[in-house]
Motif scaffolding. Structure first.
Motif, mmCIF file in Angstrom:
data_model
loop_
_atom_site.group_PDB
_atom_site.id
_atom_site.type_symbol
_atom_site.label_atom_id
_atom_site.label_comp_id
_atom_site.label_asym_id
_atom_site.label_seq_id
_atom_site.Cartn_x
_atom_site.Cartn_y
_atom_site.Cartn_z
ATOM 1 N N PRO A 54 26.812 -5.853 58.977
ATOM 2 C CA PRO A 54 25.396 -5.976 59.340
ATOM 3 C C PRO A 54 25.117 -5.669 60.805
ATOM 4 C CG PRO A 54 26.110 -7.862 58.050
ATOM 5 C CD PRO A 54 27.339 -7.093 58.420
ATOM 6 N N ALA A 55 26.041 -5.999 61.692
ATOM 7 C CA ALA A 55 25.814 -5.778 63.117
ATOM 8 C C ALA A 55 25.652 -4.285 63.427
ATOM 9 C CB ALA A 55 26.964 -6.364 63.933
ATOM 10 N N ARG A 56 26.404 -3.444 62.747
ATOM 11 C CA ARG A 56 26.342 -1.991 62.977
ATOM 12 C C ARG A 56 25.524 -1.265 61.920
ATOM 13 N NH1 ARG A 56 32.411 -0.624 63.159
ATOM 14 N NH2 ARG A 56 31.610 1.483 63.112
ATOM 15 N N LYS A 57 24.988 -2.026 60.942
ATOM 16 C CA LYS A 57 24.230 -1.437 59.834
ATOM 17 C C LYS A 57 25.044 -0.312 59.189
ATOM 18 C CE LYS A 57 19.766 -2.709 61.679
ATOM 19 N NZ LYS A 57 18.473 -2.269 62.149
ATOM 20 N N ARG A 58 26.273 -0.660 58.887
ATOM 21 C CA ARG A 58 27.252 0.324 58.418
ATOM 22 C C ARG A 58 28.003 -0.214 57.208
ATOM 23 N NH1 ARG A 58 30.411 4.572 60.218
ATOM 24 N NH2 ARG A 58 32.644 4.412 59.779
ATOM 25 N N ILE A 59 28.401 0.713 56.339
ATOM 26 C CA ILE A 59 29.260 0.357 55.214
ATOM 27 C C ILE A 59 30.456 1.302 55.201
ATOM 28 C CG2 ILE A 59 27.399 -0.609 53.798
ATOM 29 C CD1 ILE A 59 27.408 2.024 52.191
ATOM 30 N N GLU A 60 31.552 0.841 54.610
ATOM 31 C CA GLU A 60 32.686 1.719 54.375
ATOM 32 C C GLU A 60 33.491 1.174 53.216
ATOM 33 O OE1 GLU A 60 36.292 1.492 57.067
ATOM 34 O OE2 GLU A 60 34.729 0.670 58.375
ATOM 35 N N ALA A 126 32.337 6.356 54.404
ATOM 36 C CA ALA A 126 31.799 5.415 55.399
ATOM 37 C C ALA A 126 30.527 6.001 56.009
ATOM 38 C CB ALA A 126 32.822 5.149 56.496
ATOM 39 N N GLY A 127 29.732 5.125 56.594
ATOM 40 C CA GLY A 127 28.555 5.585 57.325
ATOM 41 C C GLY A 127 27.434 4.567 57.320
ATOM 42 N N ASN A 128 26.322 4.992 57.872
ATOM 43 C CA ASN A 128 25.116 4.162 57.925
ATOM 44 C C ASN A 128 24.197 4.605 56.800
ATOM 45 O OD1 ASN A 128 26.082 4.602 60.952
ATOM 46 N ND2 ASN A 128 25.202 2.581 60.730
ATOM 47 N N PRO A 129 24.057 3.765 55.768
ATOM 48 C CA PRO A 129 23.243 4.175 54.617
ATOM 49 C C PRO A 129 21.760 4.266 54.960
ATOM 50 C CG PRO A 129 23.898 1.889 54.393
ATOM 51 C CD PRO A 129 24.601 2.423 55.615
ATOM 52 N N ARG A 130 21.068 4.982 54.163
ATOM 53 C CA ARG A 130 19.623 5.171 54.317
ATOM 54 C C ARG A 130 18.908 3.825 54.353
ATOM 55 N NH1 ARG A 130 15.505 8.223 50.213
ATOM 56 N NH2 ARG A 130 14.020 6.536 50.106
ATOM 57 N N PRO A 131 18.036 3.607 55.353
ATOM 58 C CA PRO A 131 17.228 2.380 55.363
ATOM 59 C C PRO A 131 16.126 2.464 54.300
ATOM 60 C CG PRO A 131 17.174 3.500 57.514
ATOM 61 C CD PRO A 131 17.844 4.417 56.539
ATOM 62 N N ALA A 132 15.807 1.338 53.713
ATOM 63 C CA ALA A 132 14.719 1.296 52.724
ATOM 64 C C ALA A 132 13.398 1.518 53.433
ATOM 65 C CB ALA A 132 14.727 -0.037 52.001
ATOM 66 N N TRP A 143 18.032 -4.265 56.272
ATOM 67 C CA TRP A 143 18.849 -5.040 57.221
ATOM 68 C C TRP A 143 17.912 -6.025 57.908
ATOM 69 C CZ3 TRP A 143 23.945 -3.856 56.873
ATOM 70 C CH2 TRP A 143 24.300 -2.595 56.405
ATOM 71 N N LYS A 144 17.853 -7.242 57.426
ATOM 72 C CA LYS A 144 16.926 -8.257 57.945
ATOM 73 C C LYS A 144 17.700 -9.479 58.420
ATOM 74 C CE LYS A 144 13.355 -5.851 56.446
ATOM 75 N NZ LYS A 144 12.433 -5.204 57.299
ATOM 76 N N LYS A 145 16.964 -10.478 58.888
ATOM 77 C CA LYS A 145 17.544 -11.783 59.237
ATOM 78 C C LYS A 145 16.726 -12.853 58.535
ATOM 79 C CE LYS A 145 19.620 -10.445 63.531
ATOM 80 N NZ LYS A 145 20.992 -10.726 63.643
ATOM 81 N N ASP A 146 17.412 -13.923 58.126
ATOM 82 C CA ASP A 146 16.692 -15.014 57.470
ATOM 83 C C ASP A 146 16.071 -15.927 58.521
ATOM 84 O OD1 ASP A 146 18.665 -16.745 58.423
ATOM 85 O OD2 ASP A 146 19.625 -17.011 56.472
ATOM 86 N N SER A 147 15.481 -17.036 58.086
ATOM 87 C CA SER A 147 14.762 -17.938 59.001
ATOM 88 C C SER A 147 15.682 -18.605 60.026
ATOM 89 C CB SER A 147 14.004 -19.003 58.206
ATOM 90 O OG SER A 147 14.926 -19.760 57.438
ATOM 91 N N THR A 148 16.994 -18.624 59.761
ATOM 92 C CA THR A 148 17.942 -19.220 60.720
ATOM 93 C C THR A 148 18.594 -18.160 61.607
ATOM 94 O OG1 THR A 148 19.844 -19.091 59.218
ATOM 95 C CG2 THR A 148 18.452 -21.068 59.067
ATOM 96 N N GLY A 149 18.209 -16.907 61.436
ATOM 97 C CA GLY A 149 18.755 -15.835 62.258
ATOM 98 C C GLY A 149 20.005 -15.176 61.708
ATOM 99 N N LYS A 150 20.443 -15.600 60.517
ATOM 100 C CA LYS A 150 21.622 -14.984 59.911
ATOM 101 C C LYS A 150 21.220 -13.678 59.232
ATOM 102 C CE LYS A 150 24.369 -19.096 59.035
ATOM 103 N NZ LYS A 150 24.983 -19.938 58.014
ATOM 104 N N PRO A 151 22.148 -12.726 59.189
ATOM 105 C CA PRO A 151 21.838 -11.459 58.515
ATOM 106 C C PRO A 151 21.510 -11.669 57.039
ATOM 107 C CG PRO A 151 23.858 -11.274 59.802
ATOM 108 C CD PRO A 151 23.478 -12.721 59.789
#
Length: 195
Positions: A54-60, A126-132, A143-151
């Motif tokens: 989540p920090a890099r908005k990346r998957i592999e 690997a890479g940064n997938p398309r954002p919705a 790539w959002k955060k919840d009410s406590t700031g967690k991804p």
């Protein structure tokens, strides 16, 4: 009054025919058509392994695509959005050559895949997938955060297709018998997925 209503209906019909027809690109044809490079095999099982950062908005990860050969072949088409880089495709211990045309991946198996046999290929990517854009209607990763700031990460791909985040045969005519999804996420998170 009845003749006026009929004239109005005819005008609506003429207006509908006056609209410009939608045009389709080569990419639309590659992903939407059933060519011999797609009909030569039938997917039976996907074994997807993906790490989400989540920090890099990346998957592999990698996907092992199991299939039954419908017609002898040495070349097949898979699908994966072009913004995700493929590092290698293997079959057993052999590294296979491949080419890309946008979101279509053409794999050369080298050895004949004989009709009726069960085979598999593994695609590492690997890479940064398309954002919705407008989830879930216009899919991609959120790539959002919840009410406590967690991804809080979600994927919507019903309209666009699964190949926006993992390699597959992205055509509705070929659903696998089953799918296993293994997802690695930071220790503070939990992954929930349907198959």
């Amino acid at each position: 009054m009845k003749p006026i209503a009929c004239s109005f209906l005819l005008l609506i019909g003429q207006f509908a025919f006056a609209q410009t027809p939608e045009t389709f690109s080569r990419q639309d044809s590659l992903r939407g058509s059933l060519t011999p490079l797609r009909t030569c095999y039938d997917v039976t099982y996907y074994d997807l392994n993906v790490r989400v950062d989540p920090a890099r908005k990346r998957i592999e990860g990698h996907n092992v695509i199991h299939y039954r050969v419908v017609e002898d072949f040495r070349r097949m088409q898979l699908d994966l959005f072009a913004n995700l880089r493929i590092s290698r495709i293997t079959q057993g211990k052999r590294i296979l050559s491949f080419t890309r045309e946008g979101n279509a991946v053409f794999v050369d198996t080298g050895e004949l895949q004989p009709k009726g046999s069960q085979q598999s290929v593994t695609v590492h990517y690997a890479g940064n997938p398309r954002p919705a854009v407008n989830p879930p209607w216009d899919g991609g990763f959120s790539w959002k955060k919840d009410s406590t700031g967690k991804p809080w990460v979600a994927v919507s791909c019903e309209g666009v297709g699964a190949s926006l985040w993992w390699p597959c045969k992205d055509h509705p005519s070929d659903e696998p018998d089953s799918v296993r999804i293994r997802c690695q996420v930071p220790s503070s998170l939990t992954c929930v997925a349907n198959g």
